[in-house]
Structure formats: C-alpha cells, structure tokens
Write a protein that holds these residues in place. Structure first.
Motif, PDB file in Angstrom:
ATOM      1  N   VAL A   1      27.690   2.194  36.109  1.00  0.00           N
ATOM      2  CA  VAL A   1      28.495   2.212  34.876  1.00  0.00           C
ATOM      3  C   VAL A   1      28.375   0.877  34.122  1.00  0.00           C
ATOM      4  O   VAL A   1      28.312   0.850  32.890  1.00  0.00           O
ATOM      5  CB  VAL A   1      29.980   2.467  35.197  1.00  0.00           C
TER       6      VAL A   1
ATOM      7  N   ASN B   1      26.668  -1.079  28.870  1.00  0.00           N
ATOM      8  CA  ASN B   1      26.945  -1.912  27.688  1.00  0.00           C
ATOM      9  C   ASN B   1      25.676  -2.475  27.069  1.00  0.00           C
ATOM     10  O   ASN B   1      25.728  -3.137  26.044  1.00  0.00           O
ATOM     11  CB  ASN B   1      27.901  -3.060  28.051  1.00  0.00           C
TER      12      ASN B   1
ATOM     13  N   ALA C   1      25.684 -10.390  30.885  1.00  0.00           N
ATOM     14  CA  ALA C   1      24.581  -9.910  30.058  1.00  0.00           C
ATOM     15  C   ALA C   1      25.103  -9.116  28.875  1.00  0.00           C
ATOM     16  O   ALA C   1      26.055  -8.354  29.015  1.00  0.00           O
ATOM     17  CB  ALA C   1      23.647  -9.042  30.892  1.00  0.00           C
ATOM     18  N   ILE C   2      24.476  -9.310  27.715  1.00  0.00           N
ATOM     19  CA  ILE C   2      24.869  -8.572  26.521  1.00  0.00           C
ATOM     20  C   ILE C   2      23.647  -7.941  25.863  1.00  0.00           C
ATOM     21  O   ILE C   2      22.518  -8.389  26.051  1.00  0.00           O
ATOM     22  CB  ILE C   2      25.624  -9.468  25.514  1.00  0.00           C
TER      23      ILE C   2
ATOM     24  N   LYS D   1      34.973  -1.482  33.548  1.00  0.00           N
ATOM     25  CA  LYS D   1      33.714  -1.390  34.294  1.00  0.00           C
ATOM     26  C   LYS D   1      32.534  -1.377  33.339  1.00  0.00           C
ATOM     27  O   LYS D   1      31.556  -2.074  33.531  1.00  0.00           O
ATOM     28  CB  LYS D   1      33.683  -0.100  35.120  1.00  0.00           C
ATOM     29  N   ARG D   2      32.636  -0.546  32.314  1.00  0.00           N
ATOM     30  CA  ARG D   2      31.531  -0.378  31.380  1.00  0.00           C
ATOM     31  C   ARG D   2      31.187  -1.703  30.695  1.00  0.00           C
ATOM     32  O   ARG D   2      30.027  -2.034  30.507  1.00  0.00           O
ATOM     33  CB  ARG D   2      31.930   0.660  30.334  1.00  0.00           C
ATOM     34  N   TYR D   3      32.240  -2.449  30.330  1.00  0.00           N
ATOM     35  CA  TYR D   3      32.014  -3.682  29.572  1.00  0.00           C
ATOM     36  C   TYR D   3      32.060  -4.937  30.444  1.00  0.00           C
ATOM     37  O   TYR D   3      32.104  -6.051  29.931  1.00  0.00           O
ATOM     38  CB  TYR D   3      33.047  -3.789  28.443  1.00  0.00           C
ATOM     39  N   ASP D   4      32.057  -4.730  31.781  1.00  0.00           N
ATOM     40  CA  ASP D   4      32.232  -5.874  32.700  1.00  0.00           C
ATOM     41  C   ASP D   4      31.308  -7.052  32.403  1.00  0.00           C
ATOM     42  O   ASP D   4      31.735  -8.201  32.377  1.00  0.00           O
ATOM     43  CB  ASP D   4      32.001  -5.397  34.142  1.00  0.00           C
ATOM     44  N   ARG D   5      30.018  -6.773  32.183  1.00  0.00           N
ATOM     45  CA  ARG D   5      29.054  -7.869  32.042  1.00  0.00           C
ATOM     46  C   ARG D   5      29.280  -8.694  30.778  1.00  0.00           C
ATOM     47  O   ARG D   5      28.863  -9.837  30.692  1.00  0.00           O
ATOM     48  CB  ARG D   5      27.616  -7.337  32.067  1.00  0.00           C
ATOM     49  N   GLN D   6      29.897  -8.086  29.754  1.00  0.00           N
ATOM     50  CA  GLN D   6      30.170  -8.857  28.539  1.00  0.00           C
ATOM     51  C   GLN D   6      31.578  -9.444  28.552  1.00  0.00           C
ATOM     52  O   GLN D   6      31.810 -10.506  27.985  1.00  0.00           O
ATOM     53  CB  GLN D   6      29.924  -8.004  27.295  1.00  0.00           C
ATOM     54  N   ILE D   7      32.511  -8.750  29.250  1.00  0.00           N
ATOM     55  CA  ILE D   7      33.864  -9.309  29.372  1.00  0.00           C
ATOM     56  C   ILE D   7      33.798 -10.642  30.127  1.00  0.00           C
ATOM     57  O   ILE D   7      34.581 -11.548  29.892  1.00  0.00           O
ATOM     58  CB  ILE D   7      34.813  -8.305  30.070  1.00  0.00           C
ATOM     59  N   ARG D   8      32.795 -10.766  31.002  1.00  0.00           N
ATOM     60  CA  ARG D   8      32.623 -12.036  31.699  1.00  0.00           C
ATOM     61  C   ARG D   8      32.230 -13.148  30.721  1.00  0.00           C
ATOM     62  O   ARG D   8      32.267 -14.319  31.069  1.00  0.00           O
ATOM     63  CB  ARG D   8      31.550 -11.911  32.790  1.00  0.00           C
ATOM     64  N   ILE D   9      31.790 -12.788  29.523  1.00  0.00           N
ATOM     65  CA  ILE D   9      31.415 -13.804  28.538  1.00  0.00           C
ATOM     66  C   ILE D   9      32.534 -14.045  27.537  1.00  0.00           C
ATOM     67  O   ILE D   9      32.930 -15.176  27.297  1.00  0.00           O
ATOM     68  CB  ILE D   9      30.134 -13.379  27.786  1.00  0.00           C
TER      69      ILE D   9
END
Lengths: 428, 550
Positions: free
Chosen positions: A77, A81, A281-282, B16-24
């Motif tokens: 999941v 993003n 990552a974005i 969960k879906r936005y986890d990697r960007q929420i970390r930023i």
C-alpha cells in the motif's frame, strides 16, 4: 494544425541534423533511428519501484519498444503514493509483472518482459544481452553487484585499451525525499560505481554500549529492542522487518524501555522507519530523476545529443539546485581497471594460474592466500568456503570459465591493499 | 461497523498510503495537500506529468483545462492519453486517466483553451489555491499572472520546449515557517548560558566524578565549565583569534583522564571530549540573529502590523521585540538539542532544561503577539494559537519570506533595466552559466518569432535553416539593444532550438512537470523553500540554472 506521427517529438531530434558541438560522437541523423528504438534496441530496467515505474513509462514514450524489467518485490500500500502503475487492487502482486502489463496496455507496440526475482539469480549472459541497463534501485549492494557484472564484460587489449564493443552502459538513478541523482556509467571509460564508492556515506550506527547502557533517544530504544533484545529472546528466529508481529513486538519492547528510562517519542511509524531503514520518497523527485536518466538512455542509444558528463546531483528542498559534475575514474579501480594481463591455455589449472599471478610484479609479492572470483562466481575462497572450493584448484580454466576468450577475474588477499583485477586471455 | 470506525479506518489507510511522504512533510503538510484545489492549464505531457505527481500525493481536487483534441502524436508523448480517446477532448481524457491514480481525489475538466478562459472568464480562476500553467506563451503568462494576483491563487509556470525547459512561480508573497534546511546551526547558548543552565553546569564537580560518568558529561556542560576555567586565566575573556581558539581546543583535550597504568600514555578517548572540541566554535561564534532574519525585522510588513497582517508577521514582530527587549540579542530557544554522548539521566536533565527555557521564551513571544494584536484595530487576538507561535519560535532562525516579481516585471527588468542587464551580462560571461543564460534569452526569442511568423521556429522540415536565421537575428538584436554579449556556441544552440521544432519530448516534459509539482507541493504544504527566479533546464547538458536576483 500539424500533427505528425506518434513518435514525432522524438523523431524531430533523430531525423534532423544537430549542431555537432551539442550532439554525441558520430551522431548521424536518420529516419531509421525511430525504427531502431522500436524494434532493435534492447533495454533492461532493474527495479519496478518508484524509479522503475517512471523509467518504464519514460522509455516507452521515448519510443523504446523492447524493454525488460526485473524486480523481486510485491506491491505494498505504501508504494501507491508514487508508483503510479499500481492500484489498490494490485497489492500483493509482483511489481515487475503488473508494471509490464500496464505499460503494454497503454503504449501500443511496446513489449515489456517482466522478471519476478532477484538480480543475482540471473546469469551474466542475461545482462550481456541488453544494449543499456537502467538502474532504479534503492540499495548500495544491488548497485555494486550489477556494476561488477557489467564491468566483468569489459575486454582490453594488451596496452590496457578498452574494446569499445564490450562496454555495457549503465544509467543509474536514486532519490531520497527532495534529493536525488542521475548518472551515466560507461565502464572502462567513465567512473564506475566502485570508483566513486565514497559517494555513499556509511549508515549511522550506534555504539552497542549506548544502546545497552545509556539510551537517550527513541531511536536508541528501538535499536536496542531490534539488535540486542530480539536475538537474546529469540535465538532461533531471525528478525523479519516485513513481519507485522515482529514489528509489533519491537514497538512494545522499545516503548517499554523508553518508559523505563523516561524517554518520549517511540511511535510505530518511527519503529518501522528505523528497523526497515525506510527512505522517504515522493512522486515528483522520482519523476524528475527517472526522466533525466531516460533522456540519457536515449542519448546513449542514438548519440542524438551530448551525454551527461557524468553525474547530476538534484536538490529540491531549497529552491531547485542541481550540480552536474564530471567525476574521474579511479585508474586502480579493482572493478573497472584492466589490472594484470595474462595469456593462458585453457588446460592450465586454477592452482597453476594462482602461482603465476602470485609472482607477477603487479601482485607486489602480496598474493599468498588469495580468494579468486569470476564475476559473481566464487572460484576459490579462503575461510569457511575454502574446503568447498578447494577441488577447483585442480580443475582447468577451460572448465571453470566456460571455454576460451577474454575473462576478468578478481583476486583478493588480506595483504593486498585492494582487489587485484586479472584479465585473462584464455587460448585453446 | 459504525461511522466512527469507518472514518478511523479510512484515516489509517491514508496514513499507510502516504507514509513515505508523511515522513517528509508530516501529517500537517499532508492535511494541507488534502484540502488544496488545483487547476491545470494544458493537458500536454508537461501538464499531465505535473498533475500526476500531485494526484498521487493526494490533493483535494484537480481541474484540467485544455481545448484541444487527442491526436496520434499525443499518444506518443503523454501517458495520460489513450487510444480510445483519439479525436476527443484532451482535457477529458487526462482527467479520466488521472482519476485511476487516486480514488480519493475529485477531478473535473473544462474543454476550452486556457487562452479563451483568460480572455472570456477571468473569474474562473477564483477559488483555486494553485494554478499550474503549462506551455503558455509570454503574453498569456502576463495575463494569468495579473488575474491570479487579484484572485489570490498562486501560479507555477512550466514550459517544455524541445530539449529545454523553464519553471517559475508567481505569487505576491509566500512565507515559510518550516523551511527544513539541511544544515542547521545549534542554539546551545554555551557562550551566554541563561541562569538555570549556568547553574546546572556549575554544579558539576568534574574532579569527583568516577571514570564512567566523567566520560559521559554532556559536551555542553564541558564547554560551559571549561570556558569558565579558561576565562579565569585570560582576564575574563573567551578565546579570541585563531591561536587562542586552537589553544582552547588543546586545553579541552588535555582535560581527558589518562588511562590507568599509563601515566605518560594515551588519553582515554572520551567521545564527549571529542564532541566538545568539534562544537567549541559555538563559544566564539554563536549563531545569533541571521542577517536574513534581521532584514525581515526591518521589513515594513513587520514594522506595521495591521488587521490584515498574517500570523507570520505578527510573530515576527513579537520575536523582534523579544530579541530587543528580553534576551539581549538571542532568538527564542528552539527547544531541541541533538543527541550527544551522555548518560541517560544527564541527557534528559539537559533536555528538560532546554525544553523549559524554550517554553518560557515561547510564552513571552506569545504574550507579546497577543498584545500586538490587541492594540491593532480590527485584529482578532483569539485567532492566534499558541501552537503556531511555538512552531514559529522553534524555527525562527530559518523562516523565509519570498516575494515573486510578476512575469512582466521579470522580463522588462532583464531586458530594460540597467542593473538586471548587468546581472545577465555576468551570467553570459561566466563559463558555468553562459549556455543556460543564453537558452533563457533564446526561448523568449522563440515566442517573438512565433508572433511574427505565426509558427514556432523549426516547425517544418524544409524550413529549419531559414528559421535558424530568423531566431538568430531576434536574439542578436535583443542582446545588442540591452548591451549584452553573445556566447561562443550561440549558433549551435539556436540550431538545436529549431531542430526540436517546439516538440514536447516526454522526458523533458517529465522533468519540467516534476519540478512544477515539486514547487506546487512546497507552496501548498508551506514547507521547504520554493524556487525564486526562473529555472532553466537544459536536457542536452543535464544542467539547470536559476536566473533571478530575488
């Protein structure tokens, strides 16, 4: 309004002459270049993650029609993003397979062959079959592996000049948050990954005594649970960063320890970040870096434009800042420099070869108990593998290296300052 | 399952879906993205790629404006076009395919050209937080700039042109509290410890500590104590000049204990002493008030708070008072200290000291900000939350104010004003920047060429060489009018411009669109520092240049 054909935008720079100062060496404008991209040029994309999805789309829309992709992961999941080829319903499916089919659905006439598995499980010959290899990876180890494989194809003449037909170009991208890099590696010509290993700083490791005795931050508590408490409590089982129960255990233990020491701030999000070493990552940075890489693939394949020379750093946090820099090759690089040249008959045994290498002046008299490997095959190793590889000493090079021709070996010895590269010309 | 648990679940899924960007950008940044309404002008590859990145990130809504129809050529350069839409609205196709990326974003489209909309319905742009304007020529960039300055929408312009690209932002003012710089100076106050910190340090009797504790005295304490000791032997002064500073570091090292049984031997390497030496410079050059912040203090927006002033400027005014009236020159303490070698208890003691001083400073700034608002007619003091002030104090050494010139100001400034043209001259004369400065001028020339010729240069295979001549003469007359030098490879670049025939190569568009999205995210989350000036992207060299003295 003039519409042109489907590949008109790329075709403009391929069929029209460019300014010689700004095109690649030997560029010849031709309307045959689009068909070449469509059907003859073979590209491998390693990784179908954040960069990989973008790379596949970018290459397909530059007109490349023969693409393969390899990735060992399944869709999660938290990929959604940025890994735009995947949907919620794809969670759990192999990334390479889903990515390949989405590209084929959208871009007519583009073939994408997926490989669901580890890069190390494919033979060197698999990699030799591509014109260009593009890397969308997040690990230093995987980059080093593919770099060694690509450099093992290199052949030199006796003066140490590279045989250009053996150069396997690599285009590499990487991102972290708003930062990233894109680079072009022409093994033997521009610096390879090992020449510039210093670009990757070692990970921060905490002294074990800090974790065990004087924890001060939530991260110390998490690393204590992960690195000290888990092995103590679970002798038989390795910690699995993808196992929800293991993560939950780690979260509870770290929370408990933090409470005991009066430290605040242990959260499940932080626990995951620390033990899985999550790199933020974005979508946008991946898109930028992947597109910069794909443009270089087009240039390398067609010479339509001067190539990036040879590393671009991208920083998007404070304004947009990029720095394109020409790194230099390490002339003594153990991976891409020619090293020692020897001509040997295929009937010579590995044991005899080692004797010959040990008396070579470039071995500096320091090769006594060497380990020898060919690409990623261990031929003879010291340490725990010594017994298993000892029988190879009496085998012939013809058998061990798969026939005659030029072969690159890596020789390691504790006494050597670095790996010694040995280029063999194996004759009948 | 009740509604409440369904809501909780949805929020968990989003985490969960936005986890990697929420970390930023944190949950706060994510929440801001999720309330943003974004308009895209131009559904070509540059625009489609820009919006794709924002839809993936989870903006609230998108509106795609494009008046053209899907052609065969679009299928070859844009991933958000599919064969079933050939001959139909490009805006509709782009909008439909974008929707696949994220079901929680709502999308719509307007099948009109951006130019028609600007001419006929300028109020269409009211209600958008942000407009992404792609592939507009200069004249319509001016127009959109004027419309959006009135409506309050911020604009990010993106232009891909063959192997080149341009990105710039237009907004009257953008302020950032969380600029998140890579390198931050620590506000440790070791040079001027406040009374509680000074007392805490002086309570350490280093001599009496056992070896284990001695090696775990935080370096902050070591620096404060050893600075005191140094002052005693130096007329009450801290180390001055390089030689004394070197001596002070040697003095710090000399305080390490020797290993038992090795009287002459190696010092017992204490990490805390190493850290003290590494951070000793904070004793003679503490961060103080950065010059950029001093400039903000003197800004009219800080000096004249009105009911229209943003909380950013109210806090700035309060911090200015804090520095002048309360702290004797130091900014409010940010309230976080880095990890350092120490025992758990010593570290946590120290952390509490810094935290409580930060709270105290924040209280003062908050009170002052409320006072300022209370005496400002029409202002509402109750609208200012302490959390905002806390965030401001925590980041106040790095806050940013950006004011973007309009497109017209930028262009007239460059080719009209003497000071700007000498700036451009220096770019054209320096080897590192010459080519991309020239690209910037050349892309303007391409727009002018189109005005006079009715098509972009290099549109027709058999007219490329003729167009090269046309563009060259526009560029050279612009350069000579402004008294600017040309560059050695000018002709080659014009050749490359015409060769591309204003095509939108997908990967150039993806870089430009990616940068547009990156800037959009920084504007919407109000974090990091957006681009000021115009960015030139050169895909031939894989380089960029930021042009602008702002």
């Amino acid at each position: 309004m003039y519409e042109g054909g489907r590949w008109e935008d790329v075709d403009l720079v391929l069929r029209r002459e460019g300014a010689s100062a700004l095109t690649g060496p030997g560029f010849e404008a031709s309307s045959e270049l689009v068909p070449f991209l469509r059907s003859d040029c073979r590209i491998l994309v390693i990784g179908a993650g954040g960069l990989g999805c973008e790379l596949l789309k970018d290459l397909a829309l530059l007109g490349f029609g023969n693409i393969e992709v390899i990735d060992m992961d399944t869709i999660d999941v938290s990929n959604l993003n940025r890994q735009f080829l995947f949907r919620m319903k794809d969670v759990g499916q192999p990334k390479a397979v889903v990515a390949a089919s989405r590209i084929q659905e959208r871009v007519e006439g583009c073939t994408v062959v997926p490989h669901f598995g580890r890069i190390e499980d494919k033979p060197a010959e698999f990699y030799r079959g591509f014109h260009i290899i593009v890397l969308g990876l997040d690990s230093v180890e995987a980059r080093a592996w593919i770099n060694e494989t690509a450099c093992s194809f290199l052949e030199h003449d006796e003066e140490g000049n590279v045989d250009l037909s053996t150069v396997k170009p690599l285009v590499d991208g990487g991102t972290e948050g708003f930062k990233g890099h894109a680079r072009v590696i022409l093994p033997g010509i521009t610096p390879c990954f090992a020449c510039t290993m210093w670009l990757f700083p070692p990970q921060t490791k905490f002294p074990l005594c800090t974790l065990a005795e004087t924890p001060r931050t939530p991260v110390h508590c998490i690393e204590w649970a992960h690195l000290i408490k888990w092995p103590k409590d679970n002798e038989m089982e390795e910690f699995d960063v993808d196992n929800v129960d293991h993560l939950g255990w780690c979260h509870r233990e770290a929370t408990e320890r933090a409470k005991e020491f009066g430290i605040e701030g242990v959260t499940l999000q932080l626990v995951q970040g620390v033990v899985k070493n999550i790199i933020p990552a974005i979508a946008s940075t991946n898109a930028i870096v992947a597109a910069a890489c794909a443009t270089e693939v087009l240039k390398t394949a067609t010479m339509c434009s001067a190539g990036m020379d040879n590393y671009m750093m991208f920083m998007g946090g404070e304004g947009i800042y990029t720095h394109t820099v020409k790194y230099e090759r390490d002339e003594c690089c153990p991976v891409c420099s020619p090293g020692i040249f020897l001509t040997v008959q295929s009937s010579v045994t590995l044991g005899d070869l080692i004797k010959r290498i040990s008396v070579h002046p470039k071995a500096l008299g320091k090769v006594e108990r060497p380990s020898v490997s060919h690409g990623t095959d261990n031929l003879y190793m010291q340490g725990p593998l010594e017994e298993a590889t000892r029988p190879n000493l009496s085998k012939t090079l013809g058998d061990l290296l798969g026939g005659t021709g030029q072969k690159a070996l890596a020789v390691n010895d504790k006494r050597l300052p670095r790996t010694l590269r040995v280029t063999l010309s194996v004759v009948p | 399952m009740g509604d409440a648990s369904a809501v909780a679940r949805e929020s968990q899924d989003k985490d969960k879906r936005y986890d990697r960007q929420i970390r930023i950008w944190g949950k706060d940044g994510q929440r801001k993205l999720e309330t943003a309404n974004v308009c895209l002008l131009g559904a070509g590859p540059t625009g489609s790629e820009a919006m794709k990145n924002l839809v993936l990130g989870g903006v609230s809504s998108y509106t795609i404006v494009d008046g053209t129809k899907v052609t065969e050529r679009d299928l070859g350069n844009n991933f958000l076009m599919d064969k079933s839409s050939l001959g139909q609205s490009k805006a509709e196709c782009c909008s439909r395919l974008l929707q696949d990326f994220n079901e929680s974003v709502s999308g719509r489209f307007v099948a009109e050209t951006p130019e028609q909309l600007m001419d006929a319905k300028p109020d269409f742009f009211d209600g958008f937080d942000l407009v992404l304007a792609t592939q507009l020529t200069s004249a319509y960039q001016h127009k959109l700039c004027d419309i959006c300055r009135k409506s309050g929408a911020r604009v990010v312009f993106g232009r891909s042109y063959g192997l080149f690209g341009l990105v710039r932002i237009s907004a009257s003012e953008h302020t950032v509290v969380e600029s998140k710089p890579d390198n931050v100076l620590l506000h440790l106050r070791v040079k001027d410890p406040w009374p509680e910190l000074a007392e805490y340090a002086s309570n350490f009797d280093l001599e009496s500590l056992d070896d284990m504790t001695y090696k775990h005295v935080p370096y902050v304490v070591l620096l404060i104590k050893l600075a005191e000791a140094w002052k005693l032997g130096h007329g009450g002064n801290l180390p001055q000049g390089r030689a004394e500073q070197r001596d002070f570091k040697a003095f710090v090292r000399s305080q390490q204990r020797r290993r038992r049984g090795e009287p002459e031997g190696v010092a017992d390497e204490g990490e805390n002493f190493r850290e003290a030496v590494e951070n000793a410079h904070y004793l003679w050059s503490p961060p103080g008030v950065p010059s950029e912040i001093s400039r903000y203090f003197a800004d009219p927006a800080c000096e004249e708070i009105t009911s229209a002033s943003s909380h950013f400027w109210v806090c700035m005014a309060a911090v200015k008072d804090f520095v002048a009236e309360r702290s004797g020159g130091a900014l409010p303490l940010p309230g976080s200290i880095p990890d350092m070698t120490a025992t758990t208890d010593l570290y946590l003691d120290l952390k509490r000291l810094y935290d409580s001083k930060a709270e105290e400073d924040c209280d003062w700034v908050f009170d002052r900000a409320i006072q300022i608002l209370s005496r400002t007619p029409g202002a509402d003091p109750s609208a200012l939350g302490r959390d905002y002030v806390k965030g401001f104090c925590k980041n106040c050494a790095h806050v940013k104010v950006l004011r973007f010139p309009t497109v017209r100001q930028e262009q007239e400034g460059f080719l009209g004003g003497a000071s700007q043209s000498s700036y451009l001259q220096s770019l054209l004369l320096s080897e590192d920047t010459a080519e991309n400065a020239f690209v910037y001028l050349m892309l303007h020339a391409a727009d002018r060429f189109r005005q006079t010729h009715g098509h972009f240069p290099g549109k027709f295979d058999d007219g490329v060489q003729e167009d090269v001549g046309g563009v060259k003469s526009i560029v050279s007359s612009a350069l000579s009018e402004a008294g600017l030098p040309t560059i050695p490879v000018a002709e080659e670049y014009v050749q490359e411009l015409c060769r591309c025939g204003a095509g939108e190569i997908h990967t150039v568009a993806a870089v430009v669109g990616g940068i547009v999205a990156e800037e959009a995210i920084k504007l919407l989350t109000e974090q990091f520092v957006p681009l000021s000036g115009t960015l030139v992207y050169n895909a031939i060299r894989s380089t960029t240049l930021r042009i602008g003295k702002f």
